[in-house]
Enzyme design. Structure first.
Site, short mmCIF file in Angstrom:
data_model
loop_
_atom_site.label_atom_id
_atom_site.label_comp_id
_atom_site.label_asym_id
_atom_site.label_seq_id
_atom_site.Cartn_x
_atom_site.Cartn_y
_atom_site.Cartn_z
N SER A 155 -27.15 -61.42 -23.57
CA SER A 155 -26.12 -61.68 -24.85
C SER A 155 -25.44 -60.61 -25.04
O SER A 155 -24.55 -60.24 -25.84
CB SER A 155 -26.80 -62.14 -26.04
OG SER A 155 -27.20 -63.36 -26.25
N LYS A 185 -21.67 -60.96 -25.37
CA LYS A 185 -20.81 -61.17 -26.65
C LYS A 185 -20.16 -59.86 -27.04
O LYS A 185 -19.24 -59.88 -27.91
CB LYS A 185 -21.85 -61.63 -27.72
CG LYS A 185 -22.53 -62.77 -27.30
CD LYS A 185 -23.84 -63.16 -28.09
CE LYS A 185 -24.29 -64.57 -27.46
NZ LYS A 185 -25.75 -64.86 -28.03
N SER A 232 -26.45 -63.07 -32.87
CA SER A 232 -26.43 -63.53 -31.61
C SER A 232 -26.15 -65.13 -31.13
O SER A 232 -26.58 -65.56 -30.28
CB SER A 232 -27.52 -63.21 -30.67
OG SER A 232 -27.09 -62.97 -29.15
#
Length: 389
Positions: A78, A81, A133
């Site tokens: 993640s 992101k 997230s």
């Protein structure tokens, strides 16, 4: 609507690539340059780092202070992101209303539990992607900006190259595992460093807790940051966690102490928060930022046949190095113009290089302080046949 968004997106990428090339200089955020993966003269490097790959970087200078398999390609999870949020902030307006699609709502694992047809401002979605997230939030951001996740991912890859992240390739917006979705600790540091110089990005990632507001239905959602370093390290002020089975535990984290901000990346790190804290503390204790040259500082005099011309450095040079090696910093002047007149005011006549032992760590152009126009007397002394009659 989509055509307008595409025009805005491609213009952003085109201007970035043309004006800065692969190694950009951003007029707002300062220089973003490809640094050597060799640590900047730092000795007594920290041991006992559990991460498979790690990097410590000075945010202001971009200098690499520590590297462990810094260019090894790994699944970034993640931490992907970070790039999604950067493009969301740069290519969209915070108050744009996003309508959640069925595809976005169907994304699983870590989510905001979005439902189809829900409406929410773009900034709130970006906040949800960074703080909680939310995988579904990333897809919704991408579809709103570029029309589809696939087209948005194309922009992510172009932006990565523009920032110098040459060992990065994205396949999606959220970091769910795919074979050709990879990055490196060094590349993620480059991307995060760029993000931290965007005020709205930095403001979001330093939040421990916050709320986001849905427009339809009219509800609020409480969010708690997945970055636990914000709670257990008093200087922490960002950035993003990432965890999948393929990637292991990952963390991109920043901290500011005494006015100096450092950035750490640890990938596949069983003790990611411990690793990050150890590297940050080591960086604050063992390294420092040194101003080698001030802006507009007169550096030397350019030699000419008639008279010497003062030259100056338009920009400052700051380098981050080991405290123990500060006295080993040296400068070298390289003249690029032949020693003759005329010289125009502001003309580039050479450059100043900064060296640490056998490594060149930075350079800056040297410009003439004033205009000097010759009358030919110097040449006549060298060549008597040129004497006036």
């Amino acid at each position: 609507m989509i055509r307008q968004k595409w025009t805005r997106a491609w213009c952003c990428v085109f201007l970035c690539m043309v004006s800065i090339g692969i190694l950009p200089v951003n007029p707002v955020y300062g220089a973003v340059t490809k640094k050597s993966v060799k640590s900047a003269g730092v000795s007594d490097e920290p041991s006992g780092i559990s991460a498979d790959a790690a990097v410590l970087m000075d945010v202001a200078t971009g200098d690499l202070l520590f590297g462990k398999q810094a260019n090894k390609r790994r699944f970034p999870a993640s931490t992907t992101k970070i790039m999604t949020a950067i493009l969301g902030l740069e290519l969209g307006r915070s108050d744009e209303v996003v309508t959640v699609s069925q595809k976005a709502a169907d994304v699983g694992e870590a989510t905001l539990h979005l439902d189809p047809a829900e409406k929410i401002n773009l900034y709130e979605l970006i906040t949800g992607a960074l703080i909680r997230s939310g995988n579904d939030a990333c897809v919704a951001i991408a579809e709103h900006i570029a029309g589809s996740e696939e087209q948005f991912v194309n922009l992510m890859n172009r932006k990565a190259l523009a920032l110098g992240a040459q060992n990065t390739h994205f396949e999606n917006t959220n970091g769910l595992p795919r074979n050709e979705h990879y990055s490196t600790a060094y590349d993620l540091a480059l991307i995060a460093r760029y993000g931290l110089q965007i005020p709205r990005f930095a403001a979001i990632t330093r939040l421990k807790e916050t709320k986001i507001h849905f427009l339809e239905p009219d509800v609020f959602m409480d969010l708690q940051n997945t970055n636990k370093l914000l709670w257990n390290y008093p200087y922490a002020d960002g950035v993003k966690t990432g965890t999948t089975i393929a990637a292991g535990k990952c963390l991109v984290a920043s901290a500011t102490k005494g006015g100096r901000q450092l950035l750490v990346v640890v990938l596949n790190a069983p003790d990611r928060f411990g690793d990050a804290k150890k590297l940050l503390e080591w960086g604050f204790e063992k390294t420092e930022t040194v101003r080698v040259v001030k802006a507009n500082q007169t550096i030397a005099e350019f030699p000419s046949f008639q008279k010497s011309v003062p030259v100056f450095s338009k920009d400052p040079i700051d380098i981050s190095i080991s405290k123990a090696k500060r006295k080993k910093v040296q400068t070298r002047i390289i003249w690029e113009k032949a020693a003759n007149l005329p010289v125009q005011a502001g003309e580039r006549v050479g450059h100043l290089e900064v060296w640490l032992e056998d490594q060149k760590v930075n350079s800056v152009p040297l410009l003439s302080e004033k205009e000097v126009v010759g009358d030919g007397s110097s040449l006549r002394r060298l060549f008597p046949f040129m004497q006036r009659k």
